[in-house]
Design an enzyme around this catalytic site. Structure first.
Site, PDB file in Angstrom:
ATOM      1  N   CYS A   1     -35.260 -38.166  20.713  1.00  0.00           N
ATOM      2  CA  CYS A   1     -36.642 -38.151  21.201  1.00  0.00           C
ATOM      3  C   CYS A   1     -37.173 -39.511  21.653  1.00  0.00           C
ATOM      4  CB  CYS A   1     -37.604 -37.515  20.205  1.00  0.00           C
ATOM      5  SG  CYS A   1     -36.896 -36.971  18.679  1.00  0.00           S
TER       6      CYS A   1
ATOM      7  N   ARG B   1     -26.291 -39.356  11.572  1.00  0.00           N
ATOM      8  CA  ARG B   1     -27.161 -39.379  10.403  1.00  0.00           C
ATOM      9  C   ARG B   1     -26.310 -39.566   9.159  1.00  0.00           C
ATOM     10  NH1 ARG B   1     -31.229 -34.411  12.082  1.00  0.00           N
ATOM     11  NH2 ARG B   1     -31.746 -35.320  14.086  1.00  0.00           N
TER      12      ARG B   1
ATOM     13  N   GLN C   1     -26.678 -32.544  19.460  1.00  0.00           N
ATOM     14  CA  GLN C   1     -27.769 -31.580  19.558  1.00  0.00           C
ATOM     15  C   GLN C   1     -27.883 -31.092  20.992  1.00  0.00           C
ATOM     16  OE1 GLN C   1     -30.920 -34.268  18.271  1.00  0.00           O
ATOM     17  NE2 GLN C   1     -31.192 -32.971  16.470  1.00  0.00           N
TER      18      GLN C   1
ATOM     19  N   ASP D   1     -30.326 -30.771  22.758  1.00  0.00           N
ATOM     20  CA  ASP D   1     -31.705 -31.194  22.607  1.00  0.00           C
ATOM     21  C   ASP D   1     -32.492 -31.087  23.913  1.00  0.00           C
ATOM     22  OD1 ASP D   1     -33.707 -32.147  21.059  1.00  0.00           O
ATOM     23  OD2 ASP D   1     -32.893 -34.162  20.809  1.00  0.00           O
TER      24      ASP D   1
ATOM     25  N   HIS E   1     -36.775 -32.134  25.212  1.00  0.00           N
ATOM     26  CA  HIS E   1     -38.165 -32.421  24.871  1.00  0.00           C
ATOM     27  C   HIS E   1     -39.056 -31.982  26.004  1.00  0.00           C
ATOM     28  CE1 HIS E   1     -35.816 -35.019  22.187  1.00  0.00           C
ATOM     29  NE2 HIS E   1     -36.686 -34.552  21.327  1.00  0.00           N
TER      30      HIS E   1
ATOM     31  N   LYS F   1     -43.225 -26.153  12.840  1.00  0.00           N
ATOM     32  CA  LYS F   1     -42.020 -25.775  13.569  1.00  0.00           C
ATOM     33  C   LYS F   1     -41.637 -24.322  13.343  1.00  0.00           C
ATOM     34  CE  LYS F   1     -39.072 -27.573   9.868  1.00  0.00           C
ATOM     35  NZ  LYS F   1     -37.916 -28.392   9.507  1.00  0.00           N
TER      36      LYS F   1
ATOM     37  N   HIS G   1     -40.108 -30.452  20.626  1.00  0.00           N
ATOM     38  CA  HIS G   1     -38.663 -30.656  20.467  1.00  0.00           C
ATOM     39  C   HIS G   1     -38.056 -29.277  20.350  1.00  0.00           C
ATOM     40  CE1 HIS G   1     -39.373 -34.745  18.542  1.00  0.00           C
ATOM     41  NE2 HIS G   1     -40.519 -34.152  18.311  1.00  0.00           N
TER      42      HIS G   1
END
Length: 644
Positions: free
Chosen positions: A337, A366, A384, A386, A388, A472, A518
């Site tokens: 992000c 992570r 991910q 991912d 945004h 979320k 997200h």
RNA sequence: GCCGACGUAGCUCAGUUGGUCAGAGCAGCUGAUUUGUAAUCAGCAGGUCGUGGGUUCGACUCCCUCCAUCGGCUCCA
């Protein structure tokens, strides 16, 4: 007299103070035998507890979740009784029913319990079960409860009692064991016919690792021995579906101690599979107006100081990377992000540009504790899917709906029929731990709830489970052992736009703050592949599977023809391979069957002269012979059907 | 990180109370065989029995340390 309303709407009158069990008896002796629990006015209720007012009543037999909960909860008390009998000095924590069975947390006062000790506890439980001990409820005052348990030295129980409201406290006694408990319980222990204690684990008191670690014993019980056998059999079967096992067998991914724990190595076939999944999503996202970006795997520490992640997670992350230049520090990116926020900031944005949907298959790192790592579902490096979405406040709901559509399309295509959508909202009693205004939170939460409702998702709402920056919606799917994994996720974020000072010019020619969403429909490529493998037991759909068909020449004489067939199919973009090992045709068929290759193509003299292939479908069904062109058309049709 | 379990060839596993116990099947290699829809035959090669200590005349087998893996706990942007 009181009126009892049954689930079918029927109403009968009974003497005041009658119990659910007596009502069951009055309906049929057989029912009275089978009934394990009841709900009175929607709340689970002891079968023997008197009913004193007009009520609705539901009687629960084994197949109802309420019955299982009561059964397993009582079983945990039975286990506690057995443990107390064998080890009189122990102290008890909590002992609830769980989805499959129950556990009890026990302070063994220094005694080490090993798995070999479980058998003795099981035997003791069965002994008490057979003696048909009643579960006796007793309402007590808070003072009385405290007195009883402090006398016994049950410090954990006293701590629990202190948090309870006076007047709501009850004890349940089975045999010589009395426990603080809200109930309800079985009438007596005799219904528990089969017991299996499954494992010993450490668990911290109240789930806090600063507290004392207690010994947790997991177990499961059944009203019939055969049900236990079936359950254990099921666990064995589930082990065969373990994605780690399948991944090894299919040569999809591997780990190396030397590379490092939790760092998956994608092998050629796994990479092939993963890229196909990625392309599938890329195509869908393009239809929904996403644009792809690529950002680096590291970022300056300052980037994460700005995002707030350094302050919140920095201490538990991989350490910063330093450079020859003094004072320069970089972090492995734990999320994409912040990078995407910087892309947003590159130029002034107009309300006409929104929503801006930036997508990236972004690999993040992570630091998970070593004991947390698990196959591909919990790793230290993962990618991910991912994106945004930067949008206006009034676009949140629509964007949410569109993302839900993408997730549902993926689930449908891959036949994930069993999922739940978990809506995570703020803890209403502790609003201080969240960033962002009350008003914005309320709006975002409402948008999510509405979107989920509009799309007809099977939802559960969890208060207090929201991220610190926004509410979320997570899609949860179960693995082979029934453990729930979070796959797709959609999260509203009011925090990052604030921190990165993102803005757009509205139609009013004034500056406004965009909202960020997200989202990751797969969650991560690693976890998704893992759950997919367990879901399909390795029998991947034709469109995804790395090897769609295998060509087997009858003998060496036909190797050249087999190669030609293979090449031809590859030209038609069919993933065909050749198995021309010097083995009997029977053996090669067997091995490719065991690998679940969807189509086995046998070629020999007949086929070579006719320019055809003889087709065996996985499982043994013969589809006769077709020309290579016909077969490629056939495969394309099958793939098309799967993706519809 | 913590609690428990486990660790024998690339894979799946045997190995009884410490004394020819370092084994089997599959995979691999070599050769024979040239195969018509779920295992062709023969031979060869493969392991300091996770690591490091200790007990013992002697340890894969017993004890301790560490490492890895597995089941949980805590955490999960």
């Amino acid at each position: 007299m009181i009126k009892i309303t049954f689930p079918d709407g029927a109403v009968k009158e009974y003497q005041e103070g009658i119990s659910a069990y007596q009502i069951a008896e009055s309906l049929s002796p057989r029912l009275a035998d089978d009934v394990l629990s009841s709900s009175v006015n929607g709340k689970i209720y002891d079968l023997d507890r008197p009913i004193n007012a007009d009520s609705t009543l539901k009687l629960h037999k084994w197949d109802d979740p309420e019955a299982k909960e009561t059964f397993w909860h009582s079983s945990s008390h039975l286990m506690a009784e057995a443990i107390k009998a064998l080890y009189p000095n122990v102290k008890f924590g909590i002992g609830p029913a769980i989805e499959n069975g129950f556990y009890y947390d026990i302070d063994l006062e220094g005694k080490q319990l090993v798995e070999a000790d479980l058998k003795a506890i099981e035997d003791k439980m069965l002994e008490f079960a057979r003696s048909k001990e009643k579960f006796v409820r007793q309402d007590v005052s808070k003072a009385e409860a405290l007195e009883v348990f402090s006398e016994k030295g049950e410090t954990f129980k006293c701590e629990l009692i202190n948090d309870l409201q006076d007047g709501t406290i009850s004890f349940y006694t089975n045999g010589s064991f009395t426990d603080l408990c809200r109930g309800p319980h079985l009438r007596d222990t005799s219904a528990i016919k089969a017991v299996k204690l499954l494992s010993i684990a450490g668990a911290y008191w109240r789930g806090d690792e600063h507290n004392k670690q207690l010994t947790r014993i997991y177990g499961i019980t059944f009203p019939k021995k055969s049900m236990l056998d079936e359950y254990l059999q099921m666990l064995e079967e589930a082990k065969k579906r373990d994605h780690r096992k399948i991944g090894k067998e299919m040569e999809l991914f591997a780990f190396s101690q030397r590379v490092g724990m939790g760092l998956p190595l994608w092998l050629p076939k796994g990479t092939d599979l993963r890229m196909r999944l990625e392309n599938f999503l890329r195509k869908v996202q393009k239809r929904y107006g996403y644009v792809q970006v690529i950002t680096p795997h590291i970022g300056q520490k300052d980037l994460y100081v700005t995002s707030g992640h350094w302050a919140k997670y920095g201490a538990d992350s991989f350490r910063p990377i330093s450079t020859p230049q003094e004072g320069e520090e970089y972090l492995l990116k734990p999320m994409n992000c912040p990078h995407h926020c910087e892309i947003y900031r590159l130029k002034p944005r107009s309300y006409r540009d929104l929503p801006l949907r930036l997508a990236e298959f972004g690999t993040v790192y992570r630091y998970e504790q070593s004991g947390e790592l698990h196959g591909l579902t919990r790793v230290r490096s993962f990618t991910q899917d991912d994106a945004h979405l930067f949008c206006r406040q009034d676009q949140i709901k629509e964007e949410f709906c569109k993302v839900i559509d993408i997730v549902l399309y993926i689930f449908k295509t891959l036949k994930f029929e069993e999922y739940t959508a978990q809506i995570s909202l703020r803890d209403p009693d502790n609003k201080t731990k969240y960033i962002g205004s009350d008003e914005n939170w309320a709006k975002a939460e409402a948008a999510i709830v509405e979107a989920a409702k509009e799309k007809g998702l099977p939802t559960v709402v969890e208060l207090g489970e929201a991220a610190f920056y926004g509410p979320k919606l997570d899609f949860m799917v179960k693995d082979a052992l029934g453990r729930s994994w979070q796959l797709g996720t959609i999260q509203v974020d009011y925090n990052l736009p604030e921190r990165f000072d993102l803005e757009y010019i509205g139609s009013d020619d004034k500056k406004h703050r965009p909202v960020m969403i997200h989202r990751a429909p797969f969650g991560s490529m690693e976890r998704f592949v893992a759950v997919l493998l367990e879901h399909t037991a390795g029998r991947l759909p034709l469109w995804l599977i790395p090897e769609q068909c295998i060509v087997l020449p009858i003998s060496e004489k036909f190797n050249d023809y087999a190669k030609k067939v293979c090449e031809l199919l590859n030209n038609y973009e069919i993933r065909a391979f050749i198995d021309d090992r010097n083995e009997t045709i029977g053996k090669r068929i067997r091995e490719n069957e065991l690998k679940h290759t969807p189509y086995i193509l046998v070629v020999g003299e007949k086929e070579e002269s006719a320019g055809s292939v003889s087709i065996r479908k996985q499982g043994g069904e013969s589809l006769g012979s077709m020309t290579v062109e016909e077969f490629s058309q056939f495969i394309k049709q099958e793939v098309k059907k799967e993706l519809e």
